[in-house]
Design an enzyme around this catalytic site. Structure first.
Site, PDB file in Angstrom:
ATOM      1  CG  HIS A   1      23.361 -10.719  41.049  1.00  0.00           C
ATOM      2  ND1 HIS A   1      24.987 -10.585  41.466  1.00  0.00           N
ATOM      3  CD2 HIS A   1      22.586 -10.053  42.489  1.00  0.00           C
ATOM      4  CE1 HIS A   1      24.474  -9.763  42.735  1.00  0.00           C
ATOM      5  NE2 HIS A   1      23.876  -9.021  43.326  1.00  0.00           N
TER       6      HIS A   1
ATOM      7  CB  SER B   1      23.787  -6.245  43.819  1.00  0.00           C
ATOM      8  OG  SER B   1      24.160  -7.234  44.762  1.00  0.00           O
TER       9      SER B   1
ATOM     10  CG  ASP C   1      27.718 -10.687  39.676  1.00  0.00           C
ATOM     11  OD1 ASP C   1      26.454 -10.467  39.453  1.00  0.00           O
ATOM     12  OD2 ASP C   1      27.315 -11.497  41.213  1.00  0.00           O
TER      13      ASP C   1
END
Ligand code: ARG
Ligand code: GLU
Length: 688
Positions: A83, A623, A220
Site C-alpha cells: 500500500h 507502514s 502487504d
C-alpha cells in the site's frame, strides 16, 4: 494501610502500562537499552543508533512522504508495503500490463522501473539543538519575537548541516510542544526503481473487509531498489546510475516468531497526541469521531450500492472507497477504545491531581485555560471538519477547482479531465451531494451555516432541486465540453455554478473559520508548552516520549495475541491455510490468484506463516517499518494495527494494542513461488 497498598498497586500498574508503550528517539537509546535488553534484545545501543559507525538506523528510510522502508542488500534493495508502493505500481499499469492486478517482477536489473518523484531519505543524524535554537531568546520577549529567534537560528543550523550538498536536507523540529528542539539531517535519494510487487489479490488480500483487523492474511509488501551516481551519491534518474551501496542493510531471519518473542519496530510514526487534556479527548471521542463516522457511513453506503450493481463502477470506486473507509474504520476503534479506557474520566482525575500540585506554581490555571480555549475552538473546528467531510467530498466541486488551477495549460488540463472521468460515476456523486448537504443543513449549528448556503436553500426550496439544477447547468459534468475548453474560457469556468459553489465554501472556510481556528490553536500550542513541562515536573519518575512527528522512532514489545471480546482469544500468527479458508472467487477481496490455489493444492504449505501480531506502539507512517528480532535481524514488515487498539494515538492499552506485521517468510515465499524471482535471494543475507 489500604491506601498505601492502593498507591503501590497503581504505581505498579502505571509501570506495567508503560511496558510496551512508547515511540522512543533513537538518539536517546541509552535511556532504553537496559529495558530492551531485559526484555530479550541482544544488541548494544550503538548497534541501533550511532553517528560514528554503521548501525541499524542506516538501513531504515522514510519512503516517499509518509511510509517507512528498509534496506536488505548491499545493492540498495528495499522492502516496504504494497500500500506504500501502490501509487507507483498503479502508474506503471495499463490495460496491456496491469501490474496492480497481476503483480510485477523485474527478472533482471535492466527491467526495474523508474519512478519520477519518488524519494527515500536516510537519517544521517539527529541532535538536541534546544540551546542553539533558543540562543538570543530572553524571557521578556513576546511569542512573536521568540518565534522569530527560533526561525533565524533554525535557518542557520539547517544551512550549516546541509552545506556539503549531496542530497542532504535538514529540518529543526519542536518536540514536547516546543520544550525541546531537535535537528534532523537526512540524505535523500531520487532514483528509486520498482523491482517487484505481488498481485493485488495477495498484496491487498482482504481489502477493506480485513483492513485494521485480525486474523489478517495480507501480503502487504513491494520491493524497490535505490540507485546512486558512480560515487554512491544521490542523483536524478539516469540510465547510468548504479545500485546504491548502503552503510548497513538488514540480515533476514527465517527462524520465525512465536508468542513472547522480542520485537522491535524501527520507523517513522506520523502523528500522536498522548499528553492532551480531557477536553481534546472528549472532542475526539464524543464529537469528532462519531460525526465523521456517520458522514462517511452515508458516503460509503452510496458508493457500495452502485459498486454492487456494476463491475465497471466497482473498479472505478474501489480505491476511492478504500481511502474513505480507512480512516472511517480506524475512528470507530478509536472512539470505542477511548470509551472503554475511560480516558476522559481518567484524564479529568489526573488533571485534578495536577491542579492541586500546580497551586502557587507557574502551572497554576493551565488546565482551566486549556478548557476555555477548547470551548472557544471546538465549534469552529467542528464546522471545519464538516466542511472537509461534506463539501470537500463532492467530486464535481473538486474537479472544478482542479480544472481552474490548470486552465492555462492545455496538456495538464486535459490530463486532469481524462483522469477524473476515467473513475467518475455521476449518480454516486449526485447522491453524495444530496446526502452531504442534508447532513450539513441538519447537523451544523445555525449560526455557523454560511449565508450563501442558507440563500441556496431558500432559492431552491429543497436540496434535491438544488442538486438537479447544479448538475444540469454545470459544464463540469461533460468531459467533451471540458476537453474543448481553452485558456480563453477562464471566465466561463469562474462563472460555472459548480466552481462558484466550490469557491463559496472555500471562502467561508478561509475567511470565517480558518483565522479563528489558527488564532486559538496558537494559544493552545502555547498552553501545551507549559502543560507539557508541568506534566514532566509533576511526574518526575515517568519516562516521557515525544508525540510522533514522522521522525525516526523505536518501539519495542513482543509477539502477542489478544482477546478482542469476551469468550475469544486471537492467536498471534496467521498462515496460508487461513488464506485458503477465506478464498472465494465471488468475493473481490478474497479472490486469490489461481497459482496460489495450485501451489497450496500441491501440498506442504499448510503452515506457511503470513502475518503476526505484536505489542509495538505504532501509528500511521509506520507502514513498511522493519520488524526486528532480539538478534537485530529482520523478521517482518509492519503494515497495520488492530482496530480495537487504534486509540493508542491518544492512550495505549497493553491488553489490546497490537501492530500487524507481514511475516518476512511470506514475502520470501512470494518471491519464489509467485514472482519466480529467486535470483533476488542471491543478494540478501540470511541469518538462519
Ligand atoms: N490500515 C492501513 C493503514 O492505515 C492500511 C491501509 C491500506 N489498505 C486498505 N485496505 N485500505 O494505512
Ligand atoms: N497502515 C498504516 C500506515 O500507512 C499503519 C497502520 C497504523 O498503525 O496506523 O502507516
Amino acid at each position: 494501610m489500604k491506601k498505601i497498598l492502593i498507591a503501590i498497586l497503581s504505581l505498579l500498574l502505571a509501570f506495567d502500562a508503560m511496558a510496551d508503550e512508547g515511540m522512543w528517539l533513537p538518539v536517546l537509546i541509552n535511556q532504553r537499552i537496559k529495558d530492551m535488553r531485559a526484555k530479550g534484545f541482544k544488541l548494544k545501543a550503538e548497534d541501533v543508533y550511532s553517528v560514528n559507525k554503521a548501525c541499524l538506523k542506516d538501513a531504515v528510510v522514510l519512503f516517499g512522504s509518509g511510509c517507512t522502508g528498509e534496506l536488505v542488500s548491499a545493492d540498495g534493495l528495499l522492502f516496504t508495503n504494497h500500500h506504500c508502493g501502490y501509487g507507483q505500481i498503479q502508474r506503471h499499469s495499463s490495460v496491456e500490463h496491469d501490474y496492480l492486478k497481476d503483480g510485477f517482477w523485474a527478472l533482471n536489473r535492466s527491467q526495474e522501473l523508474p519512478n519520477p518523484g519518488l524519494t527515500v531519505s536516510f537519517l544521517e543524524y539527529m541532535k538536541d539543538v534546544t540551546d542553539d535554537v533558543l540562543m538570543g531568546y530572553e524571557p521578556s520577549m513576546t511569542e512573536a519575537q521568540r518565534d522569530s529567534v527560533i526561525r533565524t537560528n533554525s535557518h542557520t543550523l539547517v544551512a550549516e548541516a546541509v552545506k556539503e550538498g549531496k542530497g542532504l536536507r535538514a529540518n529543526v523540529e519542536a518536540l514536547f510542544y516546543g520544550n525541546q528542539y531537535f535537528l534532523f539531517v537526512f540524505r535523500t535519494f531520487r532514483d528509486v526503481r520498482l523491482v517487484g510487487a505481488p498481485p493485488s489479490s495477495i498484496g491487498k488480500f482482504g481489502g477493506d473487509t480485513d483492513n485494521w483487523m485480525w486474523p489478517r492474511h495480507t501480503g502487504d509488501f513491494s520491493i524497490f531498489r535505490i540507485y546512486a551516481d558512480k560515487d554512491n551519491n544521490p542523483a536524478d534518474y539516469s540510465e547510468g546510475n548504479v545500485p546504491y551501496h548502503p552503510k548497513k542493510f538488514f540480515t533476514i531471519s527465517r527462524k520465525g516468531v512465536k508468542e513472547g518473542d522480542f520485537t522491535f519496530v524501527y520507523g517513522c510514526p506520523g502523528n500522536t497526541k498522548e499528553y492532551v487534556t480531557s477536553d481534546e479527548v472528549e472532542y475526539t471521542g464524543n464529537v469528532s469521531d462519531p460525526r465523521k463516522i456517520a458522514l462517511r457511513t452515508k458516503r460509503l453506503d452510496i458508493m457500495k450500492k452502485y459498486m454492487g450493481m456494476s463491475q465497471a463502477v466497482r473498479i472505478q470506486y474501489s480505491s476511492k472507497a478504500a481511502s474513505v473507509s480507512n480512516a472511517w474504520k480506524k475512528w470507530q476503534g478509536e472512539e470505542k477504545g477511548i470509551r472503554r479506557m475511560h480516558t476522559v474520566a481518567n484524564k479529568k482525575a489526573y488533571q485534578e491531581r495536577f491542579k492541586e500540585w500546580a497551586k502557587g506554581k507557574r502551572y497554576d490555571g493551565l488546565v482551566e485555560k486549556l478548557e476555555a480555549l477548547y470551548s472557544k475552538r471546538n465549534p469552529y473546528y467542528l464546522a471545519y471538519e464538516y466542511y472537509t467531510e461534506t463539501a470537500r467530498s463532492i467530486e464535481l466541486l473538486g474537479l472544478a477547482s482542479s480544472v481552474k488551477r490548470v486552465i492555462k495549460n492545455k496538456k495538464a488540463k486535459d490530463a486532469t479531465v481524462e483522469a477524473f472521468f476515467k473513475d467518475y460515476y455521476q449518480p454516486i456523486d449526485e447522491e453524495i451531494f444530496v446526502a452531504m448537504m442534508k447532513a450539513f443543513d441538519s447537523e451544523m449549528q445555525d449560526e455557523f451555516k454560511p449565508q450563501f448556503f442558507k440563500d441556496k436553500l431558500k432559492e431552491y426550496g429543497s436540496i434535491e432541486a438544488w442538486k438537479k439544477d447544479l448538475y444540469a447547468k454545470s459544464m463540469f459534468t461533460s468531459k467533451e465540453k471540458l476537453l474543448s475548453l481553452t485558456a480563453d474560457d477562464a471566465k466561463a469556468v469562474d462563472e460555472d455554478p459548480a466552481y462558484r459553489l466550490y469557491e463559496d465554501f472555500y471562502n467561508w472556510y478561509y475567511n470565517e473559520l480558518r483565522p479563528q481556528i489558527n488564532d486559538v490553536n496558537s494559544d493552545i500550542r502555547l498552553a501545551y508548552r507549559d502543560y507539557m513541562q508541568g506534566q514532566m515536573e509533576f511526574e518526575p519518575q515517568k519516562q516521557f516520549y515525544p508525540d510522533a512527528n514522522l521522525t525516526l522512532r523505536i518501539a519495542y514489545g513482543n509477539v502477542k495475541g489478544y482477546s478482542p471480546f469476551d469468550g475469544a482469544y486471537y492467536k498471534p500468527v496467521s498462515t496460508l491455510k487461513g488464506i485458503i479458508e477465506k478464498d472465494n472467487p465471488d468475493i473481490f477481496d478474497y479472490n486469490i490468484p489461481q497459482t496460489l490455489r495450485d501451489i497450496y493444492a500441491e501440498g506442504g504449505h499448510d503452515s506457511q506463516p503470513v502475518c503476526f501480531l505484536a505489542t509495538n506502539h505504532t501509528t500511521g507512517g509506520n507502514s513498511g517499518s522493519p520488524v526486528i528480532n532480539a538478534d537485530g535481524n529482520l523478521i517482518g514488515i509492519n503494515f497495520d494495527r488492530v482496530w480495537e487498539g487504534t486509540m493508542s494515538d491518544i492512550v495505549y492499552d497493553p491488553s489490546v494494542c497490537r501492530n500487524i506485521s507481514l511475516d518476512i517468510r511470506y514475502l520470501l515465499f512470494n518471491i519464489e513461488y509467485i514472482g519466480h524471482a529467486s535470483y533476488l535471494f542471491d543478494e540478501m543475507e540470511f541469518a538462519d
